[in-house]
Design an enzyme around this catalytic site. Structure first.
Site, PDB file in Angstrom:
ATOM      1  N   ARG A 167      -0.115  -9.058  13.189  1.00  0.00           N
ATOM      2  CA  ARG A 167      -0.747  -8.122  12.250  1.00  0.00           C
ATOM      3  C   ARG A 167      -1.454  -8.866  11.116  1.00  0.00           C
ATOM      4  NH1 ARG A 167       4.155  -5.026  10.588  1.00  0.00           N
ATOM      5  NH2 ARG A 167       2.823  -3.766   9.250  1.00  0.00           N
TER       6      ARG A 167
ATOM      7  N   ARG B 179      11.680  -5.016   4.972  1.00  0.00           N
ATOM      8  CA  ARG B 179      11.301  -3.614   4.767  1.00  0.00           C
ATOM      9  C   ARG B 179      12.147  -2.650   5.601  1.00  0.00           C
ATOM     10  NH1 ARG B 179       5.154  -1.814   5.120  1.00  0.00           N
ATOM     11  NH2 ARG B 179       5.181  -2.569   7.255  1.00  0.00           N
TER      12      ARG B 179
ATOM     13  N   ARG C 193     -10.013   0.046   8.098  1.00  0.00           N
ATOM     14  CA  ARG C 193      -9.456  -1.255   8.436  1.00  0.00           C
ATOM     15  C   ARG C 193     -10.470  -2.131   9.170  1.00  0.00           C
ATOM     16  NH1 ARG C 193      -3.738   0.181   8.419  1.00  0.00           N
ATOM     17  NH2 ARG C 193      -2.326  -1.396   9.051  1.00  0.00           N
TER      18      ARG C 193
ATOM     19  N   LYS D 214       0.831  -1.209   0.000  1.00  0.00           N
ATOM     20  CA  LYS D 214       0.000   0.000   0.000  1.00  0.00           C
ATOM     21  C   LYS D 214       0.866   1.261   0.000  1.00  0.00           C
ATOM     22  CE  LYS D 214      -2.202  -1.084   3.825  1.00  0.00           C
ATOM     23  NZ  LYS D 214      -1.643  -2.408   4.218  1.00  0.00           N
TER      24      LYS D 214
ATOM     25  N   ARG E 101      10.821  -0.661  11.047  1.00  0.00           N
ATOM     26  CA  ARG E 101       9.693  -0.345  11.920  1.00  0.00           C
ATOM     27  C   ARG E 101       9.636  -1.331  13.086  1.00  0.00           C
ATOM     28  NH1 ARG E 101       4.405   0.518   8.254  1.00  0.00           N
ATOM     29  NH2 ARG E 101       3.571  -0.623  10.025  1.00  0.00           N
TER      30      ARG E 101
END
Ligand code: AMP
Ligand code: ZN
Length: 215
Positions: free
Chosen positions: A172, A128, A89, A14, A161
């Site tokens: 998650r 990431r 969400r 996203k 992160r």
């Protein structure tokens, strides 16, 4: 007022798609994740409220999210076009958005459902890295910066992160399945859902979305 929604699990791309669309379109990027991380960093009341949820990879309460979205929208012209990244969400957030838009004569044009195999999601999330200053997203293998640990755009420091640790990632993914995936049916019923195969390159995903936007 118009909006498109980028829907997809953690690691679906996203954020990367948003960066692509920011360059190619005039949609205003609204990422609740970015807004919450900024609130955390500044120590604002919203940040304090959201902290524990975010660290656990759980969802921040709908009331908090709807409040920051309403506030964000009120800052722009009535004719603004938004791309919502990571919002809504939950079904209740989607209903809250409907209500907000009803009051402001807004319409949701497309909901892009980014479909990515689970193994790919896991690989993307563990690799990431994000720029501390501009939020640009990299990947150690798929989208490496020109110089290790440094943002190509502004030289900012790249970091991992806190919620991209293995345990939090699994939580998650579970939260997505339970609380967010029901939105697929919600928007399918409204004929707004556009499935996008998003397991390959960012360029391919971006092109597929642009095709639909220009149709
Ligand atoms: P993201 O950057 O979109 O992956 O969001 C990071 C974290 O912020 C999530 O794991 C949630 O804790 C929180 N968050 C972001 N957007 C929302 C939302 N729309 N509803 C609830 N929590 C959110
Ligand atoms: Zn940067």
């Amino acid at each position: 007022m118009e909006a498109i929604i980028l829907l997809g699990g953690p690691g679906a791309g996203k954020g990367t798609l948003s960066e692509f669309l920011k360059k190619q379109t005039d949609f205003i990027h609204v990422s609740t994740g970015d807004m919450l991380r900024a609130a955390l960093k500044s120590g604002s009341p919203v940040g304090l409220e959201a902290k524990a949820f975010m660290e656990a990879g759980a969802l921040v309460p709908d009331s908090v999210i709807l409040r920051i979205i309403e506030e964000r929208i009120s800052q722009e012209a009535a004719s603004a076009r938004y791309m919502f990244d990571g919002f809504p969400r939950t079904i209740d957030q989607a209903k809250g958005l409907d209500l907000l838009f009803k009051n402001k004569s807004g319409t949701v044009k497309h909901v892009f459902n980014l479909i990515v195999p689970r193994e790919t999601l896991l690989k993307r999330l563990t690799g990431r890295r994000v720029c501390k200053s501009c939020g640009a997203v990299y990947h150690l293998i798929n989208i490496p910066p020109k110089k290790a640990g440094v943002c190509d755009v502004d030289g900012g420091e790249l970091y991992q992160r806190a919620d991209d640790s293995e345990d939090t990632i699994l939580n998650r993914l579970e939260v997505y399945e339970k609380q967010t995936a029901p939105l697929i049916e919600f928007y399918q019923k409204q004929k707004l859902l556009r499935d996008i195969a998003a397991g390959h390159s960012a360029a391919e995903t971006g092109a597929a979305v642009l095709d639909i936007l220009s149709a």
